[in-house]
Design a protein around this motif. Structure first.
Motif: not given
Length: 200
Positions: A30-34, A60-64, A80-84, A105-107
Motif C-alpha cells: 500500500w503506497f501512500t504519500g502526497l 491499482l492506481d488512483g487515477d485509473n 475519499r473514505i468510500e474510495n479507499i 493512492f494518496i489515502s
C-alpha cells in the motif's frame, strides 16, 4: 446495510493453493504519500521488477480506478473514505487470489488505511510511506494540481486545503528526496525477500 439473503460462499480452491502455484505469499503493498511524491512511479518500478522475478502482481492506481470502479466519487472527505474502502475490498480479493497487489493512492487518513489493513491477515498488509516533502511535491507538480489548488480552483486538495495524516509505523519508510528509483525499488524488493513473500 447487511442482507440476510446474501451468504459468503467458500471456494474449493484455497488462497494457500493459489499462492503455492505462484511461488509467493500474497500481500498488499500500500503506497501512500502526497500527490507528486512518486507513489505511482515507484509502484510501477517495483511491479516491473517483480515481473522479472516471475511473480504474479496487479497494480491499482488512483487515477485509473477513478475512471471506472470509483467513477462518480469526488474528493470530499466522505468520498475519499468510500474510495479507499472500495479499493480495500478489491485488494482483499486480489490477496485471496494469491496475488501481490500494489496500490498507489494518496489515502490521506490513517483510519481508512488501518481499515484496509484489518481486511486481511496481519502480515498481508505492507504500508509503504513515500515520504516526500510538500515543497518537493509542489515543485514537481506533474499535473499542475498544486498551482490550481493554490489558486483556489481545487477545493479539498491534500497538503494544501485538506490534511494528510502521515503513517506513524509504516512497514517501509522511503525518504524520497535524494534517492534513485533503482535504490528505492531494491529496498522494497529486499524487504519482500527478507520477509518471505517471494518464494523459490
Amino acid at each position: 446495510m447487511s442482507n440476510k439473503n446474501i451468504v459468503w460462499h467458500d471456494h474449493h480452491v484455497t488462497k494457500e493453493e493459489r499462492s503455492q502455484i505462484k511461488a509467493q505469499k500474497p500481500c498488499i503493498l500500500w503506497f501512500t504519500g502526497l500527490s507528486g511524491s512518486g507513489k505511482s512511479t515507484i509502484a510501477n518500478a517495483v511491479e516491473s521488477k517483480l515481473l522479472e522475478l516471475n511473480k504474479h502482481t496487479y497494480l491499482l492506481d488512483g487515477d485509473n480506478i477513478r475512471m471506472g470502479l470509483n467513477k462518480g466519487l469526488g474528493f470530499s472527505d466522505e468520498d475519499r473514505i468510500e474510495n479507499i474502502r472500495r479499493i480495500g475490498e478489491v485488494s482483499k480479493l486480489f490477496v485471496d487470489s494469491g496475488t501481490i497487489v500494489l496500490t498507489a493512492f494518496i489515502s490521506p487518513f490513517q483510519k481508512e488505511r488501518d481499515a484496509v489493513r484489518g481486511l486481511v491477515q496481519e502480515d498481508e498488509f505492507i504500508e509503504v510511506f513515500i515520504d516526500t516533502s510538500l515543497e518537493v511535491c509542489e515543485s514537481r507538480d506533474p499535473k499542475g494540481l498544486y498551482q490550481k489548488a493554490r489558486n483556489g480552483e481545487i477545493p479539498d486538495f491534500t497538503g494544501i486545503s485538506s490534511p494528510y495524516e502521515a503513517p506513524t509505523k509504516p512497514e517501509i519508510h522511503i525518504l524520497n528526496d535524494q534517492i534513485s528509483i533503482e535504490d528505492v525499488t531494491t529496498q522494497i524488493i529486499d524487504y519482500l525477500k527478507d520477509k518471505g513473500y517471494l518464494l523459490a
